[in-house]
Design a protein around this motif. Structure first.
Motif, PDB file in Angstrom:
ATOM      1  N   SER A  35       0.838  -1.204   0.000  1.00 52.94           N
ATOM      2  CA  SER A  35       0.000   0.000   0.000  1.00 52.94           C
ATOM      3  C   SER A  35       0.868   1.246   0.000  1.00 52.94           C
ATOM      4  O   SER A  35       0.539   2.243  -0.642  1.00 52.94           O
ATOM      5  CB  SER A  35      -0.913   0.016   1.234  1.00 52.94           C
ATOM      6  OG  SER A  35      -1.841  -1.027   1.147  1.00 52.94           O
ATOM      7  N   HIS A  99      -9.900 -13.216  -0.237  1.00 56.13           N
ATOM      8  CA  HIS A  99     -10.421 -12.100  -1.029  1.00 56.13           C
ATOM      9  C   HIS A  99      -9.460 -10.921  -1.063  1.00 56.13           C
ATOM     10  O   HIS A  99      -9.748  -9.914  -1.708  1.00 56.13           O
ATOM     11  CB  HIS A  99     -11.765 -11.625  -0.466  1.00 56.13           C
ATOM     12  CG  HIS A  99     -12.864 -12.630  -0.622  1.00 56.13           C
ATOM     13  ND1 HIS A  99     -13.613 -12.735  -1.769  1.00 56.13           N
ATOM     14  CD2 HIS A  99     -13.326 -13.591   0.218  1.00 56.13           C
ATOM     15  CE1 HIS A  99     -14.504 -13.704  -1.623  1.00 56.13           C
ATOM     16  NE2 HIS A  99     -14.346 -14.239  -0.436  1.00 56.13           N
ATOM     17  N   HIS A 102      -4.438 -10.201  -4.909  1.00 63.89           N
ATOM     18  CA  HIS A 102      -4.053 -11.301  -5.782  1.00 63.89           C
ATOM     19  C   HIS A 102      -2.848 -12.003  -5.168  1.00 63.89           C
ATOM     20  O   HIS A 102      -2.163 -11.419  -4.336  1.00 63.89           O
ATOM     21  CB  HIS A 102      -3.671 -10.764  -7.163  1.00 63.89           C
ATOM     22  CG  HIS A 102      -4.612  -9.715  -7.663  1.00 63.89           C
ATOM     23  ND1 HIS A 102      -5.773 -10.019  -8.327  1.00 63.89           N
ATOM     24  CD2 HIS A 102      -4.591  -8.366  -7.544  1.00 63.89           C
ATOM     25  CE1 HIS A 102      -6.419  -8.903  -8.611  1.00 63.89           C
ATOM     26  NE2 HIS A 102      -5.728  -7.880  -8.154  1.00 63.89           N
TER      27      HIS A 102
END
Ligand SMILES: Cc1cc2nc3c(=O)[nH]c(=O)nc-3n(C[C@H](O)[C@H](O)[C@H](O)COP(=O)(O)OP(=O)(O)OC[C@H]3O[C@@H](n4cnc5c(N)ncnc54)[C@H](O)[C@@H]3O)c2cc1C
Lengths: 277, 792
Positions: A35, A99, A102
């Motif tokens: 991030s 979830h 990837h």
């Protein structure tokens, strides 16, 4: 898309890391960078100093016992997801992790980093909140444990002080008489969800957590409400907004649909566990 | 005899290198010591006057070598960029400057150009340039452009760049007189090419040689060369433009010169150091081209069978802030809209409008997806109105196989008559119906409905003018080693040109496929060329290469006949060896023939001794005959009278979730006719890629501009290209081959086809599943949900 200049440190110990955070102006922790690096390269963030904690000893432990799951700050999403012990002791963690992004991103991104990044669209903050977990931190003023309920303050804002490093996250084990469920709807496979829902039910209570609905991960108590109506009930506590991917009305619809699905899943999960016990 | 390679699914020779990361793209090139890197200061406003540019703070940044603003540009560089394709109807064409002069008209427009030791420093410097803007109100979207209460360019009234009308017959009268009439209002949104590699340019000025070399990620190296020469005041002969590996184009790289394609060589010459610019993804979103946005109004009159009697179409095309590529996109929409149908009387009017957004230039399909959408939505509306099967309404309107060449009496994008060369649309319709089991779908849909599930099927047909002129050329050179070097001037962006062109050469010349090496897009090797667009490479360069290989073959046979004392008619060329039919031991290989073709004074190896002056030649004749040239070469050009017309039909079955409005693709089928197939595997690859891109355009992608002209989703996080998980698991493909009579191989283009019918076919299928009209594309689950709310 090149970051502005910054000083880079890669300390070996927690003390060093904390000292650097306290002494260097405008310093930022980096864990997996999944991030933070995009924010740097897009020059949306420009810290003067990066303290990379990936080499700090003792942060890469994943410990699972009957009480719960403790995830060290440098444990990658992929390692948590791969752990059969985690899946057994707290299946909601594994269900939600599948979830998160990837595989390539899960290989580097950390679960703790994801939690303290406090993105309301992320899965793991909501899971921590629904389960009533906590985060351990170390900083200039010592060690403390922050309960999930006190962790998320606002959009991408956690209650960690700038000189604090999160050392681990704690997810309590799933009790024998409890069940969980998770579902989300994203535009594409692996994207941040338009709405995601995590549920925890036991004999006395039903709690549902929402991601991508409010500015912070939000847990709503729906104890005693029929699953079919629970989403509508929860909307009283939620303020779904619109963006380029989903209108506010559509988000509200997804809250209704997913709440019902996930609560049913959690109840069935609970029943199947009791059947097995 | 070796088998012909034409029609064989030969494995792509490009892939091994590219998939192993051994490609060399513009950014990979190390063109010499002292390479500097550029970054661009871009406008943060959609519409503003530039009051002042203060670069003082930049001059102190260590590592900055130069800052250019418009004031620093001299000569033709200070003039607006070229308007590449002028058209009489483009009465108010405007192009931007390489660096903005006085005014900016979209977020992302280049304002200053910084050259530094590396891109990091260059970006630091970008942040230090202080530009004072006087912000003006922005015109965003077609409605605002039409309202024209604000203007993009003060001197362009109504924001109207062009209005163009074409007609055959009296469409308004035919519509008025028809037994049935319908009108439709349709919308289609912006998207963009998004090649993996953005734009990129490297240049090196060589003062000692007075020469410029430019490597650029383009779809037209000759176009860039001409532009650079003019803008920098150089002779064409002083400029080489070389296209390295290009990581996708999809149209955006046919527009040229991009500001950076001029600024990089300009700076390289000024600084005496090589300079590189590599566009990043954010820049690609806000400063490279977009496409697709149109608002359409259709009036149609038809008979009881659904036969078109009159078709009257008006549309508004958003061309963004400038018009460097002229009217190509809306002209294509207005002509290709007709698809495989006979329209009766037809009138089309378009208005090409300015907005304060990124320019619009061709994106794969180039206006055809919009045209197909208008026509196919109309066909579906007619079927719904008459209560007829959608395939039957289409069938009664199809051009029949015996009607070719079919003359539409309209002017196509190349300025030539819109005349279809060949096709078989009724057979194609039969094939697509069989491929998706169209006739049994109603039962399947009913069975699903009984379970509470919503299924829908859609069909869309298109005709695509491919292989437009003016020409391409080729040079085929057989080396003394027997290796065959082929050059053609248009460029490659991953299509597999090296493979298919080598197939053509191997077949025509008779050499081994593995001996052929193809070079594209290098002006040193082939200075006459147009470019790669409009699905034209196979038709244009393929034909030219075929013809050039034939010339080389003729020469090889002539020399061999002489050397072997045989008649040319008795010779064959197989696997690079010329031999007498029936007497294979009497032979010469092509390498030896190449030696013999070039009379030598000096030997340089064993083989070449055979061609020296005491070995060969009739002492009574000139060593090179008067009408001949040395060397075993063939060179030829192909310049057809008009375009070839490929065609196709797509069908899709979708399932829409009754609760969440998610749209799932159940089955996708394609029938495709690109004339004679050179390599079916490559054609299928093109179809697969096109369908994937079309899924993106129909269901995921859009350019989310806010009312002030900021692009809200300018990253891959929020601009949603489909992942492999979003495209159909499999695509059922069937081919039809109606050879084109216009070129020696009978081929038509295949590059864009897969993407053309997407908006139309998905709109049709979703409409079928939902039971209400779909008139705006793309469509997301959120939008479908909102439509359901509006219906209930
Ligand atoms: C393409 C893509 C898709 C993604 N999709 C999803 C998704 O669907 N769902 C999802 O949840 N996430 C998604 N992510 C984000 C991913 O999960 C990140 O790994 C995670 O958010 C942050 O973990 P990290 O270790 O990479 O943290 P970093 O990027 O290193 O840090 C993130 C932030 O947290 C702070 N931080 C990190 N660790 C600590 C620590 N120990 N103590 C104090 N502060 C700390 C940093 O200072 C920084 O501010 C995606 C990322 C990408 C690139």
């Amino acid at each position: 898309m090149k970051p502005a200049p910054f000083a880079y440190h890669r300390p070996r110990t927690l003390d060093e890391a904390v000292a650097l955070l306290a002494s260097e102006p405008d310093a930022k922790v980096m864990a997996g960078g999944q991030s933070l690096v995009p924010l740097l390269t897009m020059r949306l963030a420009g810290p003067a100093t990066i303290v990379d904690v990936s080499a700090v000893e003792g942060l890469d432990t994943l410990a699972v016992d009957a009480e719960g799951v403790r995830v060290g700050a440098m444990v990658r999403h992929a390692d948590v997801l791969a752990s059969a012990d985690v899946r057994r002791v707290q299946p909601l963690v594994s269900a939600a992790l599948s979830h998160v992004a990837h595989p390539t991103i899960r290989n580097r991104g950390t679960t703790v980093g994801s939690i303290v990044h406090a993105d309301a669209a992320a899965e793991m903050p909501v899971v921590l909140a629904v389960l009533g977990g906590s985060v351990d931190v170390v900083g200039g003023s010592g060690r403390r444990t922050i309960a999930a309920a006190d962790l998320f303050l606002g959009l991408l804002e956690s209650s960690l002080a700038p000189d604090e490093v999160a050392t681990s996250a704690w997810f309590p084990a799933l009790a024998d008489d409890a069940g969980v469920g998770f579902a989300e709807i994203a535009r594409r496979h692996g994207d941040y969800a338009m709405v995601g829902v995590a549920a925890h039910v036991d004999a006395t209570a039903a709690r549902v957590g929402y991601l991508s609905v409010n500015d912070v991960p939000t847990v709503v108590d729906v104890t005693g409400v029929d699953p079919a109506d629970a989403g509508e009930a929860a909307l009283a506590h939620l303020a779904p907004g619109g963006d380029v991917h989903a209108s506010a009305a559509y988000r509200a619809q997804l809250v209704r649909v997913l709440t019902a699905r996930v609560l049913r899943e959690a109840h069935e999960h609970r029943q199947s566990r009791q059947g097995a016990a | 005899m070796t088998t012909k390679l034409m029609g064989q699914g030969v494995q792509r020779v490009e892939d091994d290198r590219l998939l192993r990361g051994q490609g060399a793209y513009a950014d990979d090139l190390d063109v010499g010591p002292g390479l500097l890197h550029a970054a661009v200061v871009r406008s943060p406003h959609a519409h503003a006057r530039i009051v002042d540019i203060d670069v003082d703070a930049v001059l102190d940044v260590e590592g900055v070598h130069a800052v250019f603003t418009h004031d620093d540009l001299t000569g033709p560089m200070a003039d607006p960029l070229p308007l590449l394709i002028p058209h009489p109807a483009l009465t108010h064409g405007r192009t931007q400057y390489a660096l903005a002069k006085d005014e900016v008209n979209y977020v992302g427009e280049a304002v200053a150009f910084i050259v530094a030791t590396d891109r990091y420093v260059a970006e630091d410097a970008v942040g230090k340039v202080r530009v004072t803007y006087d912000v003006l109100p922005a015109v965003v979207g077609i409605d605002a452009a039409r309202r024209a209460d604000r203007l993009v360019h003060d001197d362009v009234p109504g924001n109207l760049g062009a209005r163009l009308e074409q007609q055959t017959g009296d469409a308004p009268a035919a519509v008025a007189a028809a037994p049935h009439r319908l009108s439709l209002d349709l919308d289609i949104e912006r998207s963009a090419c998004m090649p993996l590699e953005g734009r990129g340019t490297v240049a090196r000025w060589e003062p000692a040689l007075d020469r410029l070399q430019v490597w650029t990620s383009t779809q037209s190296s000759t176009g860039v060369r001409a532009a650079v020469a003019v803008k920098l005041g150089l002779d064409l002969g002083q400029v080489d433009v070389i296209t390295p590996d290009v990581g996708g184009g999809f149209g955006v790289k046919i527009n040229h010169p991009w500001p950076e394609e001029l600024l990089v060589p300009y700076a390289a010459r000024a600084l005496g150091r090589p300079v590189k610019f590599t566009e990043d993804r954010r820049e690609h979103f806000i400063s490279s081209a977009h496409e697709r946005a149109q608002v359409q109004h259709v009036e149609v009159g038809f008979d009881d069978e659904g036969r078109l009697l009159g078709l009257d179409v008006e549309f508004w095309h958003d061309h963004g802030a400038y018009t460097p590529y002229g009217l190509i996109v809306p002209i294509i929409t207005s002509t290709q809209l007709l698809g495989p149908y006979k329209p009766g009387a037809y009138r089309v009017v378009f208005h090409s409008l300015y907005t304060n957004t990124v320019i619009v230039t061709p994106y794969r399909g180039a206006g055809r997806p919009q045209g197909c959408y208008a026509m196919e939505r109309t066909m579906d509306a007619i079927a719904a109105y008459l209560g007829k099967d959608r395939t039957e309404v289409r069938r009664v309107n199809l051009i029949q196989p015996d009607e070719f060449p079919y003359e539409h009496h309209l002017v196509f994008q190349d300025g030539r008559p819109l005349t279809y060369d060949s096709g078989n649309y009724p057979e194609m319709l039969d094939k697509i119906k069989a491929l998706v089991d169209w006739d049994s779908f109603p039962a399947r849909k009913a069975a699903a409905a009984a379970e509470g599930r919503k299924l829908g099927i859609g069909l869309a047909c298109y005709v695509e003018g491919t292989g437009v002129g003016p020409y391409e050329g080729a040079h085929v050179h057989v080396e003394t080693t027997g290796k065959v070097k082929v050059a053609t001037g248009l460029t490659s962006q991953g299509q597999g040109h090296q493979t298919v062109f080598a197939q053509l050469v191997a077949d025509e010349l008779g050499c081994r496929f593995s001996d052929v090496e193809v070079v594209t897009g290098d002006t040193r090797r082939m200075p006459y060329a147009v470019g790669t667009f409009a699905s034209r490479a196979a038709v244009m360069s393929g034909s030219a290469i075929h013809l050039a290989a034939r010339r080389a073959r003729e020469k090889a046979l002539r020399i061999a006949a002489d050397a072997l004392e045989a008649s040319e008619d008795d010779l064959q060329i197989v696997d690079g060896v010329v031999s007498v039919k029936g007497a294979p031991e009497v032979s010469l290989d092509l390498g030896t023939i190449s030696v013999l073709s070039n009379p030598l004074r000096y030997a340089f190896d064993e083989a070449s001794k055979r061609a020296t002056q005491f070995q060969v030649g009739d002492p009574g004749k000139p060593p090179v005959a008067e009408d001949d040239e040395p060397g075993l070469e063939g060179r030829d050009f192909y310049s057809p009278e008009r375009a070839t017309f490929a065609s196709g039909m797509h069908a899709v079955i979708v399932e829409t979730d009754p609760d969440t409005a998610e749209i799932r693709i159940v089955q996708y089928a394609v029938v495709h006719d690109c004339g004679t197939l050179i390599n079916p595997m490559i054609v299928e690859g093109q179809i697969h890629g096109g369908v994937a891109q079309g899924v993106g355009g129909a269901l995921y992608e859009r350019m989310a501009y806010d009312e002030s002209g900021q692009l809200l989703n300018a990253s891959f996080m929020d601009f949603l290209m489909p992942y492999v998980s979003e495209v159909p698991d499999g695509i059922d493909v069937d081919h039809l081959e109606t050879p084109s009579p216009l070129n020696p191989l009978g081929i038509k283009g295949a590059g864009e086809a897969g993407v053309i019918p997407s908006a139309a076919v998905f709109a049709a299928a979703i409409e079928d599943a939902e039971g209400f009209p779909i008139t705006a594309m793309p469509i997301s689950p959120s939008e479908l949900f909102e439509l359901r709310l509006a219906q209930s």
